[in-house]
Design a protein around this motif. Structure first.
Motif, mmCIF file in Angstrom:
data_model
loop_
_atom_site.group_PDB
_atom_site.id
_atom_site.type_symbol
_atom_site.label_atom_id
_atom_site.label_comp_id
_atom_site.label_asym_id
_atom_site.label_seq_id
_atom_site.Cartn_x
_atom_site.Cartn_y
_atom_site.Cartn_z
ATOM 1 N N ASN A 1 -40.017 -23.721 2.634
ATOM 2 C CA ASN A 1 -39.468 -24.892 3.321
ATOM 3 C C ASN A 1 -39.586 -26.179 2.520
ATOM 4 N N ASN A 2 -39.648 -26.077 1.178
ATOM 5 C CA ASN A 2 -39.657 -27.279 0.343
ATOM 6 C C ASN A 2 -38.332 -28.002 0.501
ATOM 7 N N THR B 1 -34.734 -21.839 -2.224
ATOM 8 C CA THR B 1 -35.611 -22.694 -1.433
ATOM 9 C C THR B 1 -36.849 -21.882 -1.097
ATOM 10 N N TYR B 2 -38.011 -22.445 -1.421
ATOM 11 C CA TYR B 2 -39.281 -21.735 -1.275
ATOM 12 C C TYR B 2 -40.191 -22.488 -0.316
ATOM 13 N N THR C 1 -38.186 -26.010 -13.305
ATOM 14 C CA THR C 1 -38.083 -27.113 -12.348
ATOM 15 C C THR C 1 -37.067 -28.120 -12.865
ATOM 16 N N GLU D 1 -42.734 -23.778 -12.971
ATOM 17 C CA GLU D 1 -43.620 -23.715 -11.815
ATOM 18 C C GLU D 1 -43.754 -22.248 -11.420
#
Length: 109
Positions: free
Chosen positions: A8-9, A5-6, A43, A49
């Motif tokens: 807070n995506n 998780t980057y 992705t 990405e």
């Protein structure tokens, strides 16, 4: 399958546990040294990405299993992360390194 998780995506990125465990070690080492780097990840739409990994950007690693880290794969990933192109998880050489890092199990007849 683990999750990255980057920033807070809402949608975490799925990454194989073996690769994610090595990526976590590389990321922690780089950030502890105060070094940012580019990370290219697959992705869900079968595209890639590029993320900027920096100490000010939240990142979370969630693994399903414990993984033994392999020194040669870590060295390859650290070298890539330090390059101008950054660390690309789509690089076939890293995928081969993950496959080679898996322990062999003997089978009895």
């Amino acid at each position: 399958m683990g999750h990255l998780t980057y920033a807070n995506n809402a949608a975490p990125i799925e990454i194989a546990d073996e690769m994610l465990a090595h990526l976590r070690a590389v990321t922690v080492t780089k950030l502890r040294r105060g070094e940012s780097f580019a990370l290219t990840v697959p992705t869900n739409s079968h595209a890639f990405e590029t993320l900027w990994i920096h100490a000010s950007i939240p990142i979370q690693f969630a693994l399903d299993v414990s993984v033994r880290l392999e020194r040669s794969l870590l060295a390859s990933m650290m070298e890539a992360a330090s390059s101008s192109g950054g660390l690309d998880l789509g690089d076939e050489r890293l995928a081969i390194g993950v496959q080679a890092a898996r322990p062999l199990h003997a089978m009895s007849a």
